[in-house]
Design a protein around this motif. Structure first.
Motif, short mmCIF file in Angstrom:
data_model
loop_
_atom_site.label_atom_id
_atom_site.label_comp_id
_atom_site.label_asym_id
_atom_site.label_seq_id
_atom_site.Cartn_x
_atom_site.Cartn_y
_atom_site.Cartn_z
N ASP A 38 10.45 -3.82 14.08
CA ASP A 38 10.23 -4.62 12.87
C ASP A 38 8.74 -4.71 12.54
O ASP A 38 8.16 -5.80 12.41
CB ASP A 38 10.83 -6.03 13.01
CG ASP A 38 12.34 -6.04 12.83
OD1 ASP A 38 12.88 -5.11 12.21
OD2 ASP A 38 12.98 -6.99 13.32
N MET A 39 8.12 -3.55 12.40
CA MET A 39 6.70 -3.49 12.09
C MET A 39 6.44 -3.80 10.61
O MET A 39 7.32 -3.67 9.77
CB MET A 39 6.17 -2.09 12.39
CG MET A 39 6.38 -1.63 13.81
SD MET A 39 5.77 0.07 14.03
CE MET A 39 6.39 0.44 15.67
N GLN A 40 5.20 -4.19 10.34
CA GLN A 40 4.72 -4.30 8.97
C GLN A 40 3.84 -3.10 8.65
O GLN A 40 3.07 -2.65 9.50
CB GLN A 40 3.89 -5.58 8.77
CG GLN A 40 4.68 -6.87 8.83
CD GLN A 40 3.78 -8.06 8.61
OE1 GLN A 40 2.96 -8.40 9.47
NE2 GLN A 40 3.88 -8.71 7.46
N VAL A 41 3.94 -2.60 7.42
CA VAL A 41 3.13 -1.47 6.96
C VAL A 41 2.03 -2.01 6.05
O VAL A 41 2.32 -2.65 5.03
CB VAL A 41 3.99 -0.45 6.19
CG1 VAL A 41 3.14 0.71 5.69
CG2 VAL A 41 5.13 0.05 7.07
N VAL A 42 0.78 -1.78 6.41
CA VAL A 42 -0.35 -2.28 5.64
C VAL A 42 -0.84 -1.17 4.70
O VAL A 42 -1.43 -0.19 5.14
CB VAL A 42 -1.50 -2.74 6.55
CG1 VAL A 42 -2.63 -3.34 5.72
CG2 VAL A 42 -1.01 -3.76 7.57
N LEU A 43 -0.59 -1.34 3.42
CA LEU A 43 -0.98 -0.35 2.42
C LEU A 43 -2.44 -0.58 2.00
O LEU A 43 -2.87 -1.71 1.85
CB LEU A 43 -0.08 -0.45 1.19
CG LEU A 43 1.41 -0.27 1.42
CD1 LEU A 43 2.17 -0.58 0.13
CD2 LEU A 43 1.71 1.14 1.90
N GLY A 44 -3.15 0.51 1.77
CA GLY A 44 -4.53 0.39 1.34
C GLY A 44 -4.75 0.80 -0.10
O GLY A 44 -5.88 0.79 -0.59
N THR A 45 -3.68 1.13 -0.82
CA THR A 45 -3.83 1.65 -2.17
C THR A 45 -4.28 0.56 -3.14
O THR A 45 -3.92 -0.61 -2.99
CB THR A 45 -2.52 2.28 -2.67
OG1 THR A 45 -2.73 2.86 -3.97
CG2 THR A 45 -1.40 1.26 -2.75
N THR A 46 -5.03 0.96 -4.15
CA THR A 46 -5.40 0.06 -5.25
C THR A 46 -4.66 0.44 -6.52
O THR A 46 -4.94 -0.10 -7.59
CB THR A 46 -6.91 0.10 -5.51
OG1 THR A 46 -7.31 1.45 -5.82
CG2 THR A 46 -7.69 -0.39 -4.31
#
Length: 311
Positions: A270-278
């Protein structure tokens, strides 16, 4: 958007996070568009750090000034930030004074009176657990921070902190993507002397350790590869991987970006995905991967296509 537990905090949080590292030079309108795309997709968790962007706390300040959230709107979202890196050194500082002063400046920059989650930003080799514990106790007792975690920490580094810190460490933010997956693939090749993949790079069993300890893993750079720089999507350095991604994207009628996210969210940790897109459109595409459940065969096919050994 699928929600997952945030460690042992009692909170449930989206399994896709909007990272605010690159918003420093964006206009108010563009920051609002990104924020609104996140909220529309079901993302109410925003990741910051004191060192992100042009100057200390400037990305945090840009977020707050562009959005101008009311108190009720602030209560609808989770704000996570990080402290511990002294960028001008560069070096690391987990002292009481540095952690407390960094959080207090983050509060001013974010125009808020509390941080939902504070992470120690990379390990400090000179860490004194009692100093960290004193900082955490102060920040918690004064209501400035509600939950605590780490980033890029090995199991034994976490154990060392836990000798003094009484608060549960609810998250560990680490680098993970299909094309950069040593924390998952090392275990596949364990005890295989001839496989370079079997080398232990994280102190050993990081994913399993965090699952046992009730620590949520947060995956940063979920699109980053190790060949040729940049993202692995549509990158000619990854022909086999992109062929499988495109095939699955067509099968599920989703953007390829969603498959890259779904590979991480499929894991039972149950990981979280950290997006870096703007880019609001890319954020929306990525969020589609939150609920997409790949089969075991598809998940392992992506591992093999990325160049990892599946014995």
């Amino acid at each position: 958007m699928r929600n997952v537990p945030l460690g042992s905090s009692g909170l449930t949080v989206p399994n896709v996070v909007a990272g605010m590292m690159r918003i420093d030079d964006m206009s108010d309108a563009d920051v609002r568009s990104l924020y609104e795309a996140a909220r529309h997709a079901g993302i109410d968790f925003f990741d910051h750090a004191d060192i992100y962007a042009r100057s200390l706390h400037s990305a945090e300040r840009r977020f707050a000034e562009a959005l101008g959230l009311s108190a009720s709107e602030r209560g609808e979202i989770r704000l996570q930030t990080k402290a511990g890196i002294v960028r001008e050194g560069p070096y690391f500082d987990f002292s009481y004074e540095h952690l407390v002063s960094s959080v207090e400046e983050s509060l001013r920059a974010l125009h808020t009176d509390y941080i939902d989650v504070l992470l120690l930003h990379r390990p400090d080799a000179l860490v004194e657990p009692a100093e960290v514990a004193r900082a955490f106790d102060h920040l918690e007792s004064t209501g400035k921070v509600r939950a605590f975690g780490v980033s890029n920490h090995t199991p034994r580094q976490i154990d060392l902190l836990r000798t003094a810190v009484r608060q549960p460490l609810v998250a560990n933010q680490v680098q993970l993507s299909i094309a950069h997956a040593p924390i998952l693939t090392q275990g596949l090749a364990a005890n295989m002397e001839s496989a370079a993949q079997s080398a232990v790079l994280d102190g050993g069993g990081l994913v399993e350790y965090c699952r046992i300890a009730g620590i949520t893993l947060q995956a940063w750079s979920p699109l980053q590869g190790t060949r040729g720089g940049g993202t692995f999507l549509a990158n000619p350095e990854y022909p086999e991987l992109n062929a499988v991604i495109d095939e699955l994207a067509q099968k599920y009628d989703v953007p390829p970006l969603a498959i890259a996210v779904a590979w991480i969210t499929r894991h039972p940790a149950d990981m979280q995905v950290v997006l870096g897109t703007t880019n609001p459109g890319r954020l929306t595409d990525a969020a589609v991967g939150s609920d997409l459940r790949l089969t075991r065969a598809e998940w392992y096919a992506l591992v093999r296509a990325a160049g990892y050994l599946v014995p």
